[in-house]
Design a protein around this motif. Structure first.
Motif, PDB file in Angstrom:
ATOM      1  N   SER A 168      10.019  -4.745   3.057  1.00 32.46           N
ATOM      2  CA  SER A 168       9.180  -3.932   2.168  1.00 32.46           C
ATOM      3  C   SER A 168       7.706  -4.166   2.476  1.00 32.46           C
ATOM      4  O   SER A 168       6.876  -4.245   1.581  1.00 32.46           O
ATOM      5  CB  SER A 168       9.462  -4.292   0.706  1.00 32.46           C
ATOM      6  N   GLY A 169       7.391  -4.290   3.754  1.00 32.20           N
ATOM      7  CA  GLY A 169       6.040  -4.628   4.162  1.00 32.20           C
ATOM      8  C   GLY A 169       5.132  -3.427   4.307  1.00 32.20           C
ATOM      9  O   GLY A 169       5.225  -2.445   3.570  1.00 32.20           O
ATOM     10  N   ALA A 170       4.251  -3.478   5.319  1.00 34.30           N
ATOM     11  CA  ALA A 170       3.195  -2.475   5.466  1.00 34.30           C
ATOM     12  C   ALA A 170       3.745  -1.083   5.735  1.00 34.30           C
ATOM     13  O   ALA A 170       3.302  -0.098   5.136  1.00 34.30           O
ATOM     14  CB  ALA A 170       2.250  -2.902   6.588  1.00 34.30           C
ATOM     15  N   VAL A 171       4.699  -0.957   6.663  1.00 33.58           N
ATOM     16  CA  VAL A 171       5.285   0.345   7.020  1.00 33.58           C
ATOM     17  C   VAL A 171       6.800   0.186   7.032  1.00 33.58           C
ATOM     18  O   VAL A 171       7.335  -0.660   7.742  1.00 33.58           O
ATOM     19  CB  VAL A 171       4.796   0.821   8.404  1.00 33.58           C
ATOM     20  N   THR A 172       7.504   0.996   6.250  1.00 34.91           N
ATOM     21  CA  THR A 172       8.932   0.798   6.048  1.00 34.91           C
ATOM     22  C   THR A 172       9.754   2.014   6.476  1.00 34.91           C
ATOM     23  O   THR A 172       9.259   3.135   6.560  1.00 34.91           O
ATOM     24  CB  THR A 172       9.239   0.497   4.570  1.00 34.91           C
ATOM     25  N   THR A 173      11.040   1.756   6.719  1.00 36.90           N
ATOM     26  CA  THR A 173      11.970   2.833   7.039  1.00 36.90           C
ATOM     27  C   THR A 173      12.431   3.573   5.794  1.00 36.90           C
ATOM     28  O   THR A 173      12.787   4.748   5.856  1.00 36.90           O
ATOM     29  CB  THR A 173      13.213   2.270   7.746  1.00 36.90           C
ATOM     30  N   SER A 174      12.421   2.908   4.660  1.00 34.07           N
ATOM     31  CA  SER A 174      12.976   3.506   3.450  1.00 34.07           C
ATOM     32  C   SER A 174      12.205   4.727   2.984  1.00 34.07           C
ATOM     33  O   SER A 174      12.759   5.616   2.352  1.00 34.07           O
ATOM     34  CB  SER A 174      13.028   2.459   2.324  1.00 34.07           C
ATOM     35  N   ASP A 175      10.890   4.806   3.305  1.00 37.04           N
ATOM     36  CA  ASP A 175      10.100   5.958   2.874  1.00 37.04           C
ATOM     37  C   ASP A 175       9.703   6.868   4.040  1.00 37.04           C
ATOM     38  O   ASP A 175       8.837   7.722   3.898  1.00 37.04           O
ATOM     39  CB  ASP A 175       8.853   5.499   2.117  1.00 37.04           C
ATOM     40  N   THR A 176      10.349   6.660   5.204  1.00 39.60           N
ATOM     41  CA  THR A 176      10.144   7.491   6.413  1.00 39.60           C
ATOM     42  C   THR A 176       8.747   7.350   7.019  1.00 39.60           C
ATOM     43  O   THR A 176       8.356   8.167   7.842  1.00 39.60           O
ATOM     44  CB  THR A 176      10.438   8.986   6.153  1.00 39.60           C
ATOM     45  N   SER A 177       7.983   6.328   6.659  1.00 37.17           N
ATOM     46  CA  SER A 177       6.646   6.160   7.227  1.00 37.17           C
ATOM     47  C   SER A 177       6.680   5.605   8.649  1.00 37.17           C
ATOM     48  O   SER A 177       5.736   5.796   9.408  1.00 37.17           O
ATOM     49  CB  SER A 177       5.796   5.241   6.347  1.00 37.17           C
ATOM     50  N   ALA A 178       7.730   4.897   9.021  1.00 42.03           N
ATOM     51  CA  ALA A 178       7.779   4.269  10.343  1.00 42.03           C
ATOM     52  C   ALA A 178       8.180   5.296  11.401  1.00 42.03           C
ATOM     53  O   ALA A 178       9.269   5.864  11.343  1.00 42.03           O
ATOM     54  CB  ALA A 178       8.768   3.112  10.335  1.00 42.03           C
TER      55      ALA A 178
END
Length: 386
Positions: free
Chosen positions: A216-226
């Motif tokens: 749950s760090g700076a850029v995550t897969t869960s919110d599609t930001s990565a």
């Protein structure tokens, strides 16, 4: 009686003064269109799409005057998909932006929360993909340099933006992993500087991600930001544009170094290609990408404009040298200050990539990948700002 009237007048004046010193604004932008693609997973496709050129969002922003040139500021913004009402950043109440901070007229602005990175703030506006006259669909391959409009949002971040001194603005930020005992895992940091004077605009920046996508760090897969699953991603960028009458011409270069890459994410597919999709072929090793963009916008009239951009992307991956050609052409007509219509075509071709890998498939941003090395998309769209 006179005392009562005086008290009422003073109370009214105080209320008006307090109201003038603080404000909250509801705002938003809606971008939707009908998109034809010649190849998505081996089939042509007609689809109603959202955010082809600009993120569809609504939000609240506000400020409070604290006196002495100091202000409290905040922004809460959510992106959504107009065609089905879904959240653009799944599970997040304010996935596009959520921050609060202090703004000082002489000393600059310090903000805390979920924010866009500094390179996107200053270098992004020089590219076609950041602006409505090019947009998200025309992004560089895999959005590898994070210069398209606000596609990657960074958690746990502290950002400083300087005031403008003689046309120069500087920004820097640090984003925490928020994980005990693992301080450097999934963190991000960067800096950028811009210069604007008359018709000339210049900017440069650096951005780094460590182990993006995990936890749950700076850029995550869960919110599609990565955009990439990788041990480390470093991006350098440099660009400028010049306005002469109705024409603006720009050049932008960016270099992305992606170490021990495990997968590439496409917002259009909702799956990780390479990491979890055998049909696309897995990735391993390090990927280098250099993007060279030339763009132009010309205002035929105050309401009607035409624009175009071409990007050549040179890659290096496990001994191969893949290359991408991405071209965009758009015409836009505004029927009011807040509503416009556009017609846009985007073409991408890739060559020299390892056969069967995700790199060998053309994939325009926001769309599912082609089954071949070429993809073409044409969009007829409408935008409305409020």
């Amino acid at each position: 009686m006179k005392k009562s009237l005086l008290a009422a007048a003073l109370l009214s004046a105080f209320a008006m003064s307090a109201h003038a010193q603080s404000s909250v604004t509801l705002y938003g932008l809606i971008d939707t269109g009908l998109v034809y693609t010649n190849n998505q997973f081996g089939h042509s496709n007609w689809q109603l799409n959202s955010s082809s050129t600009q993120n569809t969002v609504f939000g609240l922003k506000g400020s409070e005057d604290l006196g002495g040139g100091l202000h409290t500021i905040f922004k809460l913004e959510q992106g959504f998909l107009l065609n089905n009402g879904a959240q653009a950043f799944s599970g997040l109440g304010f996935g596009s932006q959520a921050w609060v901070g202090l703004q000082s007229d002489p000393y600059g602005t310090l903000t805390f929360g979920r924010q866009f990175d500094v390179m996107n703030d200053l270098v992004g506006p020089l590219t076609a993909e950041f602006n409505t006259w090019g947009g998200s669909i025309a992004a560089h391959p895999f959005e590898n340099d994070n210069l398209a409009a606000n596609s990657v949002v960074i958690n746990n971040s502290v950002k400083y933006a300087s005031p403008t001194w003689y046309g120069v603005t500087f920004e820097t930020m640090y984003s925490f992993s928020n994980k005990a005992g693992d301080f450097a895992n999934n963190r991000s940091y960067g800096f950028a500087v811009s210069y604007s004077q008359g018709p000339l605009n210049l900017a440069a920046g650096y951005l780094q991600f460590n182990n993006a996508g995990t936890g749950s760090g700076a850029v995550t897969t869960s919110d599609t930001s990565a955009n990439f699953l990788a041990e480390r991603q470093r991006v350098w960028s440099l660009g400028g544009n010049y306005t002469y009458g109705p024409a603006t011409v720009g050049l932008v270069w960016s270099h992305s170094q992606i170490d021990n890459v495990a997968g590439v994410y496409s917002f259009g597919t909702g799956t990780y290609l390479g990491a979890n999709d055998d049909s696309a072929g897995s990735l391993a090793g390090s990927l280098r990408l250099d993007n060279f963009e030339a763009n132009v916008k010309y205002a035929l009239t105050p309401a009607w404009s035409v624009s175009g951009a071409y990007t050549y992307t040179h890659g290096a991956y496990n001994g191969s040298s893949p290359g991408w050609n991405t071209a965009m052409l758009q015409t836009d007509y505004a029927i009011s200050k807040r509503t416009d219509f556009y017609l846009e075509g985007v073409y991408q071709n890739v060559h020299g990539a390892p056969e069967g890998s995700v790199l060998s498939h053309a994939m325009l941003n926001t769309l599912s990948p082609s089954s071949t090395d070429t993809q073409v998309a044409v969009t007829v769209g409408m935008r409305h700002a409020f």
